[in-house]
Scaffold this motif. Structure first.
Motif, PDB file in Angstrom:
ATOM      1  N   MET A   1       0.830  -1.201   0.000  1.00 37.01           N
ATOM      2  CA  MET A   1       0.000   0.000   0.000  1.00 37.01           C
ATOM      3  C   MET A   1       0.867   1.254   0.000  1.00 37.01           C
ATOM      4  O   MET A   1       0.574   2.211  -0.719  1.00 37.01           O
ATOM      5  N   ARG A   2       1.929   1.257   0.773  1.00 32.74           N
ATOM      6  CA  ARG A   2       2.830   2.415   0.782  1.00 32.74           C
ATOM      7  C   ARG A   2       3.409   2.641  -0.614  1.00 32.74           C
ATOM      8  O   ARG A   2       3.492   3.769  -1.096  1.00 32.74           O
ATOM      9  N   ASP A   3       3.785   1.556  -1.268  1.00 28.42           N
ATOM     10  CA  ASP A   3       4.332   1.664  -2.619  1.00 28.42           C
ATOM     11  C   ASP A   3       3.300   2.230  -3.599  1.00 28.42           C
ATOM     12  O   ASP A   3       3.648   3.013  -4.483  1.00 28.42           O
ATOM     13  N   GLN A   4       2.042   1.820  -3.458  1.00 32.97           N
ATOM     14  CA  GLN A   4       0.993   2.341  -4.336  1.00 32.97           C
ATOM     15  C   GLN A   4       0.764   3.839  -4.130  1.00 32.97           C
ATOM     16  O   GLN A   4       0.491   4.574  -5.081  1.00 32.97           O
ATOM     17  N   LEU A   5       0.864   4.291  -2.898  1.00 37.72           N
ATOM     18  CA  LEU A   5       0.609   5.693  -2.593  1.00 37.72           C
ATOM     19  C   LEU A   5       1.744   6.609  -3.049  1.00 37.72           C
ATOM     20  O   LEU A   5       1.529   7.787  -3.297  1.00 37.72           O
ATOM     21  N   ARG A   6       2.928   6.068  -3.132  1.00 39.87           N
ATOM     22  CA  ARG A   6       4.113   6.825  -3.564  1.00 39.87           C
ATOM     23  C   ARG A   6       4.284   8.113  -2.752  1.00 39.87           C
ATOM     24  O   ARG A   6       4.554   9.181  -3.298  1.00 39.87           O
ATOM     25  N   LEU A   7       4.117   7.987  -1.454  1.00 37.94           N
ATOM     26  CA  LEU A   7       4.371   9.082  -0.526  1.00 37.94           C
ATOM     27  C   LEU A   7       5.568   8.703   0.332  1.00 37.94           C
ATOM     28  O   LEU A   7       5.807   7.525   0.596  1.00 37.94           O
ATOM     29  N   SER A   8       6.297   9.696   0.789  1.00 40.72           N
ATOM     30  CA  SER A   8       7.431   9.418   1.673  1.00 40.72           C
ATOM     31  C   SER A   8       6.904   8.962   3.035  1.00 40.72           C
ATOM     32  O   SER A   8       5.732   9.195   3.372  1.00 40.72           O
ATOM     33  N   ASP A   9       7.779   8.356   3.814  1.00 40.57           N
ATOM     34  CA  ASP A   9       7.372   7.948   5.164  1.00 40.57           C
ATOM     35  C   ASP A   9       6.923   9.157   5.979  1.00 40.57           C
ATOM     36  O   ASP A   9       5.960   9.080   6.737  1.00 40.57           O
ATOM     37  N   THR A  10       7.603  10.288   5.805  1.00 38.88           N
ATOM     38  CA  THR A  10       7.231  11.506   6.520  1.00 38.88           C
ATOM     39  C   THR A  10       5.845  11.977   6.101  1.00 38.88           C
ATOM     40  O   THR A  10       5.018  12.341   6.951  1.00 38.88           O
ATOM     41  N   GLN A  11       5.566  11.954   4.808  1.00 40.23           N
ATOM     42  CA  GLN A  11       4.238  12.359   4.323  1.00 40.23           C
ATOM     43  C   GLN A  11       3.156  11.424   4.857  1.00 40.23           C
ATOM     44  O   GLN A  11       2.076  11.880   5.251  1.00 40.23           O
ATOM     45  N   LEU A  12       3.434  10.139   4.867  1.00 41.30           N
ATOM     46  CA  LEU A  12       2.458   9.174   5.377  1.00 41.30           C
ATOM     47  C   LEU A  12       2.200   9.389   6.864  1.00 41.30           C
ATOM     48  O   LEU A  12       1.046   9.342   7.317  1.00 41.30           O
ATOM     49  N   GLN A  13       3.257   9.621   7.632  1.00 43.68           N
ATOM     50  CA  GLN A  13       3.089   9.853   9.071  1.00 43.68           C
ATOM     51  C   GLN A  13       2.293  11.122   9.333  1.00 43.68           C
ATOM     52  O   GLN A  13       1.439  11.159  10.222  1.00 43.68           O
ATOM     53  N   LEU A  14       2.558  12.159   8.534  1.00 44.05           N
ATOM     54  CA  LEU A  14       1.831  13.413   8.682  1.00 44.05           C
ATOM     55  C   LEU A  14       0.358  13.242   8.316  1.00 44.05           C
ATOM     56  O   LEU A  14      -0.538  13.726   9.034  1.00 44.05           O
ATOM     57  N   LEU A  15       0.083  12.555   7.229  1.00 42.56           N
ATOM     58  CA  LEU A  15      -1.294  12.283   6.820  1.00 42.56           C
ATOM     59  C   LEU A  15      -2.031  11.505   7.905  1.00 42.56           C
ATOM     60  O   LEU A  15      -3.152  11.843   8.290  1.00 42.56           O
ATOM     61  N   LYS A  16      -1.395  10.471   8.425  1.00 41.87           N
ATOM     62  CA  LYS A  16      -1.990   9.654   9.480  1.00 41.87           C
ATOM     63  C   LYS A  16      -2.263  10.504  10.724  1.00 41.87           C
ATOM     64  O   LYS A  16      -3.341  10.428  11.322  1.00 41.87           O
ATOM     65  N   ALA A  17      -1.309  11.344  11.099  1.00 41.82           N
ATOM     66  CA  ALA A  17      -1.468  12.195  12.287  1.00 41.82           C
ATOM     67  C   ALA A  17      -2.636  13.167  12.100  1.00 41.82           C
ATOM     68  O   ALA A  17      -3.423  13.385  13.035  1.00 41.82           O
ATOM     69  N   HIS A  18      -2.779  13.733  10.910  1.00 41.10           N
ATOM     70  CA  HIS A  18      -3.889  14.650  10.663  1.00 41.10           C
ATOM     71  C   HIS A  18      -5.237  13.914  10.712  1.00 41.10           C
ATOM     72  O   HIS A  18      -6.209  14.437  11.262  1.00 41.10           O
ATOM     73  N   CYS A  19      -5.290  12.739  10.137  1.00 38.37           N
ATOM     74  CA  CYS A  19      -6.527  11.946  10.196  1.00 38.37           C
ATOM     75  C   CYS A  19      -6.889  11.613  11.634  1.00 38.37           C
ATOM     76  O   CYS A  19      -8.056  11.699  12.032  1.00 38.37           O
ATOM     77  N   GLU A  20      -5.899  11.233  12.424  1.00 34.99           N
ATOM     78  CA  GLU A  20      -6.138  10.904  13.831  1.00 34.99           C
ATOM     79  C   GLU A  20      -6.607  12.126  14.607  1.00 34.99           C
ATOM     80  O   GLU A  20      -7.466  12.020  15.485  1.00 34.99           O
ATOM     81  N   LEU A  21      -6.057  13.292  14.279  1.00 32.47           N
ATOM     82  CA  LEU A  21      -6.475  14.519  14.944  1.00 32.47           C
ATOM     83  C   LEU A  21      -7.935  14.842  14.621  1.00 32.47           C
ATOM     84  O   LEU A  21      -8.716  15.187  15.513  1.00 32.47           O
ATOM     85  N   VAL A  22      -8.309  14.714  13.362  1.00 29.41           N
ATOM     86  CA  VAL A  22      -9.700  14.952  12.965  1.00 29.41           C
ATOM     87  C   VAL A  22     -10.620  14.001  13.724  1.00 29.41           C
ATOM     88  O   VAL A  22     -11.640  14.412  14.296  1.00 29.41           O
ATOM     89  N   GLN A  23     -10.260  12.726  13.746  1.00 28.78           N
ATOM     90  CA  GLN A  23     -11.084  11.733  14.442  1.00 28.78           C
ATOM     91  C   GLN A  23     -11.192  12.072  15.925  1.00 28.78           C
ATOM     92  O   GLN A  23     -12.278  12.031  16.506  1.00 28.78           O
ATOM     93  N   LYS A  24     -10.079  12.433  16.539  1.00 27.41           N
ATOM     94  CA  LYS A  24     -10.056  12.748  17.973  1.00 27.41           C
ATOM     95  C   LYS A  24     -10.948  13.952  18.278  1.00 27.41           C
ATOM     96  O   LYS A  24     -11.741  13.918  19.229  1.00 27.41           O
ATOM     97  N   GLN A  25     -10.807  15.011  17.476  1.00 35.64           N
ATOM     98  CA  GLN A  25     -11.601  16.215  17.705  1.00 35.64           C
ATOM     99  C   GLN A  25     -13.091  15.920  17.586  1.00 35.64           C
ATOM    100  O   GLN A  25     -13.892  16.370  18.400  1.00 35.64           O
ATOM    101  N   LEU A  26     -13.475  15.165  16.575  1.00 34.84           N
ATOM    102  CA  LEU A  26     -14.891  14.849  16.393  1.00 34.84           C
ATOM    103  C   LEU A  26     -15.397  13.893  17.460  1.00 34.84           C
ATOM    104  O   LEU A  26     -16.540  14.007  17.905  1.00 34.84           O
ATOM    105  N   HIS A  27     -14.552  12.963  17.879  1.00 38.53           N
ATOM    106  CA  HIS A  27     -14.940  12.023  18.933  1.00 38.53           C
ATOM    107  C   HIS A  27     -15.158  12.772  20.260  1.00 38.53           C
ATOM    108  O   HIS A  27     -16.104  12.481  20.989  1.00 38.53           O
TER     109      HIS A  27
END
Length: 151
Positions: free
Chosen positions: A120-146
């Motif tokens: 999946m990481r290979d398909q997305l063609r994002l760096s590890d840093t970009q993936l970690q940042l994307l994941k962190a933002h998604c988690e923040l959105v989920q946390k705020q709404l929760h």
């Protein structure tokens, strides 16, 4: 109302919800061929990820980790059980509680699934840093709404 008169806030391409929705659908579609090889669906994969991390958990614990209610989980778990990947048993200390346990087949599937995150990481063609940042933002959105739901 024409496009020229439509407020920018109501344009589809300005909607965060649509960006998240369409990205989520694209991710699930990208997982599909990988999971088809294992004969499991994306929601079943999520359940197995939790159980591979912590076997023998309650239905309540699973629901809390996946943000799903028992009405959604029950049919999903029945299908995993019919495939021979998990067992639903009564808790030895409290007969009212259900405990979920991986079978040998469920444990064996972990080895077959081990390369899925890399694919999946290979398909997305994002760096590890970009993936970690994307994941962190998604988690923040989920946390705020929760947190808002808990108020």
């Amino acid at each position: 109302m024409t496009d020229d008169n439509m407020p920018d806030l109501l344009r589809l391409d300005n909607q965060l919800c649509f960006a998240l929705y369409s990205a989520s659908n694209a991710i699930v579609r990208a997982y599909r061929p990988l999971l088809d090889k294992l004969d499991i669906t994306y929601p079943q994969y999520l359940v197995l990820l939790v159980l591979w991390q912590q076997d023998e958990i309650s239905l309540k614990q699973l629901g809390e980790q996946l943000f799903l209610d028992s009405g959604t989980l029950t049919p999903l778990l029945k299908r995993l059980e019919s495939k021979g990947l998990i067992r639903r048993e009564r808790n030895e200390r409290d007969e009212r509680l259900r405990v979920l346990k991986l079978t040998a087949e469920g444990n064996a599937l972990k080895k077959l699934a081990a390369n899925i995150p890399v694919q999946m990481r290979d398909q997305l063609r994002l760096s590890d840093t970009q993936l970690q940042l994307l994941k962190a933002h998604c988690e923040l959105v989920q946390k705020q709404l929760h947190e808002q739901d808990d108020c």
